[in-house]
Every structure is written in C-alpha cells, then in structure tokens.
Design an enzyme around this catalytic site. Structure first.
Site, PDB file in Angstrom:
ATOM      1  N   ASP A 111      -0.247   5.178   0.711  1.00 40.54           N
ATOM      2  CA  ASP A 111      -0.501   6.186   1.741  1.00 40.54           C
ATOM      3  C   ASP A 111      -0.779   5.525   3.090  1.00 40.54           C
ATOM      4  O   ASP A 111      -1.599   4.617   3.201  1.00 40.54           O
ATOM      5  CB  ASP A 111      -1.681   7.058   1.327  1.00 40.54           C
ATOM      6  CG  ASP A 111      -1.355   7.860   0.070  1.00 40.54           C
ATOM      7  OD1 ASP A 111      -0.611   8.838   0.175  1.00 40.54           O
ATOM      8  OD2 ASP A 111      -1.838   7.463  -1.012  1.00 40.54           O
TER       9      ASP A 111
ATOM     10  N   LYS B  71      -8.236  -4.867  -3.854  1.00 42.28           N
ATOM     11  CA  LYS B  71      -6.796  -5.074  -3.978  1.00 42.28           C
ATOM     12  C   LYS B  71      -6.464  -6.563  -4.004  1.00 42.28           C
ATOM     13  O   LYS B  71      -5.588  -7.001  -4.756  1.00 42.28           O
ATOM     14  CB  LYS B  71      -6.061  -4.384  -2.828  1.00 42.28           C
ATOM     15  CG  LYS B  71      -6.074  -2.873  -2.887  1.00 42.28           C
ATOM     16  CD  LYS B  71      -5.180  -2.276  -1.798  1.00 42.28           C
ATOM     17  CE  LYS B  71      -5.182  -0.764  -1.834  1.00 42.28           C
ATOM     18  NZ  LYS B  71      -4.250  -0.187  -0.843  1.00 42.28           N
TER      19      LYS B  71
ATOM     20  N   ASP C 296       0.854  -1.174   0.000  1.00 36.59           N
ATOM     21  CA  ASP C 296       0.000   0.000   0.000  1.00 36.59           C
ATOM     22  C   ASP C 296       0.898   1.236   0.000  1.00 36.59           C
ATOM     23  O   ASP C 296       2.069   1.167   0.384  1.00 36.59           O
ATOM     24  CB  ASP C 296      -0.902  -0.029   1.238  1.00 36.59           C
ATOM     25  CG  ASP C 296      -1.703   1.243   1.405  1.00 36.59           C
ATOM     26  OD1 ASP C 296      -2.364   1.652   0.435  1.00 36.59           O
ATOM     27  OD2 ASP C 296      -1.647   1.842   2.500  1.00 36.59           O
TER      28      ASP C 296
END
Length: 268
Positions: A11, A193, A9
């Site tokens: 942020d 995701k 990931d």
C-alpha cells in the site's frame, strides 16, 4: 548489479491510491521474475490479503506480512516464520483504546479481530473493505489459541499522532511503528520488515547487496536500509527518503515499475 530478490511494500508503493495494481506495474514484475528476480511482497497486511496479488501475477515464493511478524509461502500458505506477539501484555493498551474511543484490531496470521464487528463506524468498514479483510468478533484470551501477530490502532491522523506520543512515554514491550498516517502497529520487539527480510535472505543464500527494496513509509525503513539498493517512493515522508539510496516516482506514477525497469530490466 544483478538483483536476485526484489522486496516490495504494497500500500502506497505497489498499489496506487485507489488500491489498484496497474497492468504496467504487473507486467514489469512478471518480466523481472522471468529474468530470475524473486518478487517478495513485504506488507503491513496479513497473508490472506497479500498473497492474492502474487497469485494474480502468477508468482510463487514468499510474502512477508504484518510488518515482518509473519512470513508465509504463497502456494501452500504455510507459515515459515513468525515473531509471535505476547497478548497478555496488550491489556493496558486495549484498556486505553476502549477508554479513549480509539479503534483497534488484533491480528493472527490469517485472522483479524475487533470488539464489535457488527457495529463498526462507516470509515472503519470502508478501511477493511479497501484492505480486503472481514473482521471477526474478538474472543477472550483463553479462546484465542492461535499465536498473535500484530496489534493495530486506527483513526484520524491527529488522533494517531496523539496516541503515538502517549504510548512513546510508556515502557512498552513491543516494536511500535507507523504503517500509514492512520495506523499504529505494535509487534514482537524483534519483528520488522528488515528483520524478516534478513532471515528470508539468509535461508536462500542471498546477500544484502543482491536485494532491492522499495517502500514508502516508516515501517519500510528497516528493509530499505538492509537491502543493497533501497528505493523510496516520491510520496514518502522525508525521513523515509533520507533512509533510501534513491527516490523513484510516486505510487500514482507507477514508481515501482520505473525503478525495476531502470535497475533490473535495464530500460533506463
């Protein structure tokens, strides 16, 4: 265990709270790549503001973006897979946002559209600046020919909690996820995701146990549970930590670098 793919990931995970990729973390990822691990950034961002991090590190390969809705090749920026969003079904959501003063944007693979880009509130302008995005004027559906990737609502935590509670009572034909305290994302019902990571891994012949995934928020849970080694950041909500195999340091403590050095570079 030798990990062939590291899904990260961006942020709240790869970047610190100042939206910075530290030199220590960058060098760690470059070392892991040199040892044969493929780095795949998996972000709620789009390709346009995810790929530059790969280019900065001199890495090629793929990025999974828009929370899994769009997978793109780094060098060519070609879309290799997408879960396209049904835009017509968004109209009740858009009407709700306009009636309740909820800021929203609509994303294609490389574009981001808002109602009035010239009249955005200061906090919204700052948000887009932090995410390196330039919003465009939202056209009519007839004039928006490119497939849609994601719808995002943005606002204060209390407002987003209330919006989520309201939308959860609706029979929405979308996958709804929180990609941060201030964001609610709507996507194709099969998009996530984890789903995009599974599809990419299958095309490359990589088994789940050969994948390590690191994330910090609810939209990361599907990839944390798909990967053979799922690692949550210390700044994650408790539900995300519970879904992971272990917890590393926070994003402000370069937890990604520490986890990779522990499990991939074997520095303990």
């Amino acid at each position: 265990m030798t990990y062939k793919l590291i899904a990260l990931d961006v942020d709240g995970t790869l970047l610190n709270d100042h939206h910075e990729l530290t030199e220590f973390t960058q060098e760690t990822l470059i070392q892991a790549s040199r040892q044969g691990a493929e780095i795949v950034l998996c972000s709620g961002r789009g390709p346009a503001n995810t790929i530059p991090f790969m280019e900065r590190m001199g890495l090629d390969g793929y990025v999974i973006t828009h929370n899994g809705a769009v997978t793109a090749e780094v060098e060519s920026r070609e879309i290799v897979h997408r879960f396209a969003l049904d835009g017509q079904g968004l109209q009740p959501i858009i009407d709700y946002c306009r009636s309740n003063a909820v800021h929203f944007d609509i994303n294609t693979a490389f574009g981001l559209y808002v109602d009035q880009p010239e009249g955005l509130a200061l906090n919204v302008q700052e948000m887009y600046a932090n995410f390196m995005m330039e919003p465009l004027k939202l056209p009519t559906w007839a004039d928006l020919s490119e497939p849609l990737a994601k719808f995002t609502a943005f606002g204060p935590l209390e407002q987003m909690n209330a919006v989520q509670q309201e939308w959860e009572t609706w029979d929405l034909p979308y996958y709804m996820t929180r990609s941060g305290d201030f964001f609610i994302d709507l996507m194709h019902p099969e998009a996530s995701k984890g789903a995009a990571l599974k599809r990419l891994a299958e095309t490359k012949g990589i088994a789940p146990e050969e994948i390590m995934a690191i994330g910090n928020y609810y939209n990361d849970i599907t990839m944390l549970t798909f990967a053979g080694k799922g690692i949550a950041m210390d700044n994650s909500p408790e539900e995300v930590k519970a879904a992971a195999d272990e917890v590393t340091y926070s994003n402000n403590e370069q937890g990604v670098a520490h986890a990779i050095r522990k499990h991939v570079l074997s520095e303990g």
